[in-house]
Write a protein that holds these residues in place. Structure first.
Motif, PDB file in Angstrom:
ATOM      1  N   PHE A   4     -20.963 -27.049 -35.191  1.00  0.00           N
ATOM      2  CA  PHE A   4     -20.044 -27.177 -34.052  1.00  0.00           C
ATOM      3  C   PHE A   4     -18.767 -26.385 -34.366  1.00  0.00           C
ATOM      4  CE2 PHE A   4     -22.763 -30.900 -34.091  1.00  0.00           C
ATOM      5  CZ  PHE A   4     -23.189 -30.977 -32.778  1.00  0.00           C
ATOM      6  N   HIS A   5     -18.526 -25.342 -33.571  1.00  0.00           N
ATOM      7  CA  HIS A   5     -17.462 -24.378 -33.873  1.00  0.00           C
ATOM      8  C   HIS A   5     -16.330 -24.459 -32.846  1.00  0.00           C
ATOM      9  CE1 HIS A   5     -20.281 -22.279 -36.627  1.00  0.00           C
ATOM     10  NE2 HIS A   5     -21.174 -22.685 -35.748  1.00  0.00           N
ATOM     11  N   PRO A   6     -15.148 -23.928 -33.196  1.00  0.00           N
ATOM     12  CA  PRO A   6     -14.094 -23.831 -32.174  1.00  0.00           C
ATOM     13  C   PRO A   6     -14.564 -22.886 -31.067  1.00  0.00           C
ATOM     14  CG  PRO A   6     -13.245 -23.298 -34.372  1.00  0.00           C
ATOM     15  CD  PRO A   6     -14.733 -23.369 -34.483  1.00  0.00           C
ATOM     16  N   PRO A   7     -14.145 -23.128 -29.816  1.00  0.00           N
ATOM     17  CA  PRO A   7     -14.493 -22.183 -28.752  1.00  0.00           C
ATOM     18  C   PRO A   7     -13.857 -20.827 -29.029  1.00  0.00           C
ATOM     19  CG  PRO A   7     -12.902 -23.798 -27.972  1.00  0.00           C
ATOM     20  CD  PRO A   7     -13.315 -24.234 -29.341  1.00  0.00           C
ATOM     21  N   ASP A  36     -19.263 -17.440 -40.313  1.00  0.00           N
ATOM     22  CA  ASP A  36     -19.435 -16.793 -38.999  1.00  0.00           C
ATOM     23  C   ASP A  36     -18.101 -16.657 -38.279  1.00  0.00           C
ATOM     24  OD1 ASP A  36     -22.068 -16.545 -39.435  1.00  0.00           O
ATOM     25  OD2 ASP A  36     -22.734 -17.988 -37.908  1.00  0.00           O
ATOM     26  N   CYS A  37     -17.339 -17.772 -38.213  1.00  0.00           N
ATOM     27  CA  CYS A  37     -16.053 -17.727 -37.518  1.00  0.00           C
ATOM     28  C   CYS A  37     -15.051 -16.859 -38.279  1.00  0.00           C
ATOM     29  CB  CYS A  37     -15.508 -19.133 -37.291  1.00  0.00           C
ATOM     30  SG  CYS A  37     -16.421 -20.035 -36.016  1.00  0.00           S
ATOM     31  N   ARG A  38     -15.154 -16.870 -39.627  1.00  0.00           N
ATOM     32  CA  ARG A  38     -14.268 -15.991 -40.414  1.00  0.00           C
ATOM     33  C   ARG A  38     -14.495 -14.538 -40.016  1.00  0.00           C
ATOM     34  NH1 ARG A  38     -15.274 -19.123 -45.152  1.00  0.00           N
ATOM     35  NH2 ARG A  38     -16.726 -17.589 -45.976  1.00  0.00           N
TER      36      ARG A  38
HETATM   37 ZN   LIG Z   1     -17.408 -21.677 -37.076  1.00  0.00          ZN
END
Ligand SMILES: [Zn+2]
Length: 219
Positions: A4-7, A36-38
């Protein structure tokens, strides 16, 4: 690896540096868990840099010798203060904990809220207008009491896990709930669940840079 990631809009605003401090802490902490988000934030920062580079240069008049002299002054070494908290905590959280009086030498000052729930209010992000930042600890198998809040609530798992009707959240996972729906997180039975929680009533998801990037770039 979190599920579950930030939008996207939060990552855009994080890369643009336009998030309120409390939400920025939350995203920075998620990034410590999520390659991934990085990667996405790095790409967004590159886009932001390219946009800045494309702006026409501004002529700056200055005393060039004085500027050079300033540049040659060696920076005094700045030893980093010992980080608060426990070793498993991500760095951004430990840095935020450094603002509370008892850290780092003493045990964390958990305050009991209900039977299963304890909390530590964090400073300085908790003083951010519209934002309330705290560490939450739900005892193993315990339920967070149903609660109401005016704004959006962000809960990022740091240790252990919890479930609600939307899923099972483990370290690095971010749960976002709005005033429209209530949820009752229940901690996993194999240990306490510790989360970073931010309640924000005034958050604007997309800043100016976010608008620019969203409009012209598709990921
Ligand atoms: Zn993420």
């Amino acid at each position: 690896m979190p599920h579950f990631h930030p939008p996207e809009s939060l990552l855009v605003d994080y890369a643009a540096g336009t998030l309120p401090e409390a939400i920025s802490l939350l995203v920075a902490t998620h990034l410590t868990y999520c390659p991934d988000c990085r990667k996405e934030v790095q790409a967004l920062e590159a886009v932001g840099g390219a946009l800045l580079d494309s702006l026409p240069p501004v002529e700056v008049k200055t005393d060039f010798d004085r500027l050079l002299a300033q540049l040659n002054v060696p920076e005094p070494p700045r030893p980093e203060a010992p980080l608060a908290g426990e070793a498993w905590m991500p760095r951004p959280v430990r840095r935020a904990l450094a603002g509370i009086p008892s850290a780092p030498a003493k045990p964390l000052p958990w305050k009991r809220v209900t039977g299963a729930l304890s909390e530590i209010r964090l400073a300085p992000p908790s003083r951010t207008p519209g934002g309330r930042t705290r560490l939450m600890r739900i005892a193993a198998g315990g339920a967070m009491p149903e609660h109401t809040h005016g704004g959006t609530e962000y809960v990022l798992v740091l240790k252990g896990g919890f479930s609600d009707q939307f899923g099972h959240y483990l370290p690095g996972d971010l749960s976002i709930s709005t005033a429209d729906h209530t949820h009752t997180p229940i901690a996993d039975t194999d240990g306490d669940c510790i989360c970073l929680a931010v309640v924000d009533g005034t958050l604007k998801l997309t800043g100016v840079m976010g608008w620019v990037v969203n409009r012209f770039v598709r990921f």
